[in-house]
Design a protein around this motif. Structure first.
Motif, PDB file in Angstrom:
ATOM      1  N   ASP A   1      -0.302  -7.754  -6.249  1.00 50.49           N
ATOM      2  CA  ASP A   1      -0.595  -6.993  -6.274  1.00 50.49           C
ATOM      3  C   ASP A   1      -0.913  -5.477  -6.388  1.00 50.49           C
ATOM      4  N   LYS A   2      -0.855  -4.718  -6.003  1.00 48.95           N
ATOM      5  CA  LYS A   2      -1.563  -3.256  -5.486  1.00 48.95           C
ATOM      6  C   LYS A   2      -0.982  -2.191  -6.406  1.00 48.95           C
ATOM      7  N   LEU A   3      -1.753  -1.213  -6.323  1.00 50.03           N
ATOM      8  CA  LEU A   3      -1.347   0.025  -6.515  1.00 50.03           C
ATOM      9  C   LEU A   3      -2.501   0.889  -6.257  1.00 50.03           C
ATOM     10  N   ASN A   4      -1.460   2.003  -5.410  1.00 55.41           N
ATOM     11  CA  ASN A   4      -1.638   2.928  -4.168  1.00 55.41           C
ATOM     12  C   ASN A   4      -1.418   4.262  -5.133  1.00 55.41           C
ATOM     13  N   SER A   5      -2.064   5.222  -4.765  1.00 55.01           N
ATOM     14  CA  SER A   5      -1.313   6.521  -5.209  1.00 55.01           C
ATOM     15  C   SER A   5       0.023   7.282  -4.004  1.00 55.01           C
ATOM     16  N   GLY A   6       0.736   7.537  -4.009  1.00 54.16           N
ATOM     17  CA  GLY A   6       1.909   7.953  -2.992  1.00 54.16           C
ATOM     18  C   GLY A   6       1.929   9.566  -2.685  1.00 54.16           C
ATOM     19  N   SER A   7       2.731   9.826  -2.060  1.00 52.99           N
ATOM     20  CA  SER A   7       2.675  11.295  -1.737  1.00 52.99           C
ATOM     21  C   SER A   7       1.838  12.191  -2.107  1.00 52.99           C
ATOM     22  N   SER A   8       2.449  11.796  -3.483  1.00 48.66           N
ATOM     23  CA  SER A   8       2.096  12.351  -5.016  1.00 48.66           C
ATOM     24  C   SER A   8       0.897  12.179  -5.715  1.00 48.66           C
ATOM     25  N   THR A   9       1.313  12.828  -7.123  1.00 47.19           N
ATOM     26  CA  THR A   9      -0.817  12.028  -7.827  1.00 47.19           C
ATOM     27  C   THR A   9      -0.066  11.162  -8.458  1.00 47.19           C
ATOM     28  N   ALA A  10       1.938  10.933  -8.743  1.00 45.91           N
ATOM     29  CA  ALA A  10       1.882   9.105  -9.152  1.00 45.91           C
ATOM     30  C   ALA A  10       1.366   8.218  -8.006  1.00 45.91           C
ATOM     31  N   GLN A  11       1.619   7.323  -9.070  1.00 41.63           N
ATOM     32  CA  GLN A  11       0.448   5.918  -8.491  1.00 41.63           C
ATOM     33  C   GLN A  11       1.556   5.049  -7.995  1.00 41.63           C
TER      34      GLN A  11
ATOM     35  N   ALA B   1     -13.597  -6.865  -7.687  1.00 40.19           N
ATOM     36  CA  ALA B   1     -12.422  -7.747  -7.070  1.00 40.19           C
ATOM     37  C   ALA B   1     -11.944  -7.976  -5.896  1.00 40.19           C
ATOM     38  N   SER B   2     -11.140  -6.738  -6.331  1.00 36.51           N
ATOM     39  CA  SER B   2     -10.002  -7.110  -5.200  1.00 36.51           C
ATOM     40  C   SER B   2      -8.816  -5.123  -5.522  1.00 36.51           C
ATOM     41  N   ALA B   3      -8.994  -4.803  -4.248  1.00 39.20           N
ATOM     42  CA  ALA B   3      -8.751  -3.138  -3.994  1.00 39.20           C
ATOM     43  C   ALA B   3      -6.810  -3.802  -4.542  1.00 39.20           C
ATOM     44  N   SER B   4      -6.095  -4.476  -4.807  1.00 36.81           N
ATOM     45  CA  SER B   4      -4.936  -4.875  -5.489  1.00 36.81           C
ATOM     46  C   SER B   4      -4.372  -4.193  -7.141  1.00 36.81           C
ATOM     47  N   THR B   5      -5.781  -4.381  -7.712  1.00 35.26           N
ATOM     48  CA  THR B   5      -6.209  -4.133  -9.160  1.00 35.26           C
ATOM     49  C   THR B   5      -5.751  -2.581  -9.400  1.00 35.26           C
ATOM     50  N   SER B   6      -5.295  -2.024 -10.473  1.00 33.05           N
ATOM     51  CA  SER B   6      -5.481  -0.804 -10.824  1.00 33.05           C
ATOM     52  C   SER B   6      -7.008  -0.871 -11.655  1.00 33.05           C
ATOM     53  N   ALA B   7      -6.953   0.779 -10.986  1.00 32.21           N
ATOM     54  CA  ALA B   7      -8.469   0.864 -11.492  1.00 32.21           C
ATOM     55  C   ALA B   7      -9.104   1.334 -12.915  1.00 32.21           C
ATOM     56  N   GLY B   8      -8.092   0.805 -13.458  1.00 30.51           N
ATOM     57  CA  GLY B   8      -8.273   1.090 -14.869  1.00 30.51           C
ATOM     58  C   GLY B   8      -9.485   1.281 -16.180  1.00 30.51           C
TER      59      GLY B   8
ATOM     60  N   SER C   1       2.639  -3.639 -14.617  1.00 28.56           N
ATOM     61  CA  SER C   1       2.343  -4.250 -13.521  1.00 28.56           C
ATOM     62  C   SER C   1       2.563  -5.970 -14.016  1.00 28.56           C
ATOM     63  N   LYS C   2       3.511  -6.125 -15.207  1.00 28.41           N
ATOM     64  CA  LYS C   2       3.355  -7.052 -16.045  1.00 28.41           C
ATOM     65  C   LYS C   2       5.360  -7.633 -15.546  1.00 28.41           C
ATOM     66  N   GLU C   3       5.763  -6.306 -15.995  1.00 27.90           N
ATOM     67  CA  GLU C   3       6.967  -6.139 -15.872  1.00 27.90           C
ATOM     68  C   GLU C   3       7.753  -6.317 -14.133  1.00 27.90           C
TER      69      GLU C   3
ATOM     70  N   ARG D   1       9.341 -13.477   2.509  1.00 24.17           N
ATOM     71  CA  ARG D   1       8.965 -13.205   1.445  1.00 24.17           C
ATOM     72  C   ARG D   1       9.314 -11.761   1.145  1.00 24.17           C
ATOM     73  N   ILE D   2       8.855 -10.893   0.184  1.00 21.18           N
ATOM     74  CA  ILE D   2       9.499 -10.412  -1.368  1.00 21.18           C
ATOM     75  C   ILE D   2       8.546  -9.273  -1.379  1.00 21.18           C
ATOM     76  N   GLU D   3       9.178  -8.132  -1.207  1.00 23.87           N
ATOM     77  CA  GLU D   3       8.337  -7.249  -1.532  1.00 23.87           C
ATOM     78  C   GLU D   3       9.056  -5.914  -2.120  1.00 23.87           C
ATOM     79  N   TYR D   4       8.612  -5.405  -3.639  1.00 23.95           N
ATOM     80  CA  TYR D   4       9.058  -5.108  -4.487  1.00 23.95           C
ATOM     81  C   TYR D   4       8.331  -3.613  -4.993  1.00 23.95           C
ATOM     82  N   ALA D   5       8.554  -1.936  -4.857  1.00 25.11           N
ATOM     83  CA  ALA D   5       8.026  -1.089  -4.844  1.00 25.11           C
ATOM     84  C   ALA D   5       8.338  -0.108  -5.915  1.00 25.11           C
ATOM     85  N   GLU D   6       7.055   0.807  -6.800  1.00 24.75           N
ATOM     86  CA  GLU D   6       7.835   1.551  -7.588  1.00 24.75           C
ATOM     87  C   GLU D   6       6.875   2.622  -7.222  1.00 24.75           C
ATOM     88  N   GLN D   7       7.398   3.675  -7.283  1.00 28.79           N
ATOM     89  CA  GLN D   7       6.607   5.435  -7.979  1.00 28.79           C
ATOM     90  C   GLN D   7       7.246   6.119  -8.980  1.00 28.79           C
ATOM     91  N   PRO D   8       6.991   6.116 -10.156  1.00 28.26           N
ATOM     92  CA  PRO D   8       7.547   7.172 -10.920  1.00 28.26           C
ATOM     93  C   PRO D   8       7.301   8.709 -10.191  1.00 28.26           C
TER      94      PRO D   8
END
Length: 274
Positions: free
Chosen positions: A212-222, A181-188, A254-256, A238-245
């Protein structure tokens, strides 16, 4: 004999002068008369856009909004460093009347958060095309490039974030359905609720969409990146908001993140319309 020769000579001279005067006046008349279908004469110029200037991007986001989007700011104990974090970094542009932007990056104990805002004031240099129409074309191109999935009948139009939609896919096919459906969603293990998928948003400027996109970063955290784009008259925001744990097993909610990004978008709309 002389009389007969003289009269025709005078007549020929008068005829030549008359032809010269007639030709001259005709050429002047042709140059002055407008041509049928001449846009500059028959069609009024398209209306200019509502906005003639842009706000200062780094000052457009309040400290309260930054505290919510970038929780690491409140963890900075040094006041000078905290003030610097609030200021952000202005985007390099060559015409601040046409485009401005600002970015923030703050680390906290749980994650690293990035925020950027971009304001573009669209001006059409075609007298037959208004600034608003040109902005609509640019916005439509970006929405198409986002490749949003088809809207679901169970999705809420405003994207309120209340996960009440029931996925129609069966458990055995939900993961593959999500990926296609979309590469933007989580592969849960289950399909992303329809009201959290990338979608068009209502009640935000003249037109808006969220990605909304969920990608693997430089580590295993998404790393999750939420983008909100909206148009108000001849300005595109245009607003871009990104977070990597910080934790390798962490996944941003995603909702938050969507709620925070949309909340900022509504505040920016109010800033333009205020």
């Amino acid at each position: 004999m002389q009389r007969k020769a003289y009269v025709p000579g005078i007549a020929a001279l008068l005829a030549a002068l008359l032809a010269s005067c007639t030709g001259g006046s005709g050429s002047k008349g042709t140059a002055a008369d407008p041509k049928p279908g001449d846009v500059s004469v028959n069609t009024p110029a398209a209306q200019p856009g509502k906005y003639r200037t842009l706000p200062e991007a780094c000052a457009a986001v309040s400290h309260d909004s930054l505290d919510s989007l970038l929780p690491g700011i409140r963890q900075i104990t040094d006041q000078d460093r905290r003030d610097t974090a609030y200021e952000g970094q202005a985007t390099l542009t060559y015409d601040t009347d046409r485009r401005v932007g600002c970015g923030w990056k703050v680390e906290s104990t749980d994650a690293t958060d990035h925020l950027s805002v971009d304001f573009e004031r669209v001006v059409s240099y075609d007298n037959a095309v208004s600034d608003d129409s040109r902005a609509q074309d640019i916005y439509a191109t970006e929405e198409t490039a986002a490749n949003l999935p088809e809207a679901s009948a169970s999705a809420t139009p405003s994207g309120s974030g209340s996960a009440t939609a029931t996925p129609s896919a069966t458990p055995s096919s939900s993961a593959s359905s999500t990926a296609s459906a979309s590469a933007s969603t989580s592969a849960g293990p289950s399909e992303t609720p329809a009201d959290l998928q990338p979608r068009k948003l209502s009640g935000l400027g003249d037109e808006a969409f969220l990605n909304d996109k969920l990608n693997s970063g430089s580590s295993t955290a998404q790393q999750r990146t939420v983008t909100v784009v909206f148009r108000t008259s001849n300005v595109i925001v245009r607003i871009e908001y990104a977070e990597q744990p910080t934790a390798s097993t962490g996944t941003p909610d995603s909702k938050e993140m969507q709620d925070k990004a949309r909340n900022l978008a509504h505040k920016l709309v109010d800033r333009f319309n205020g």
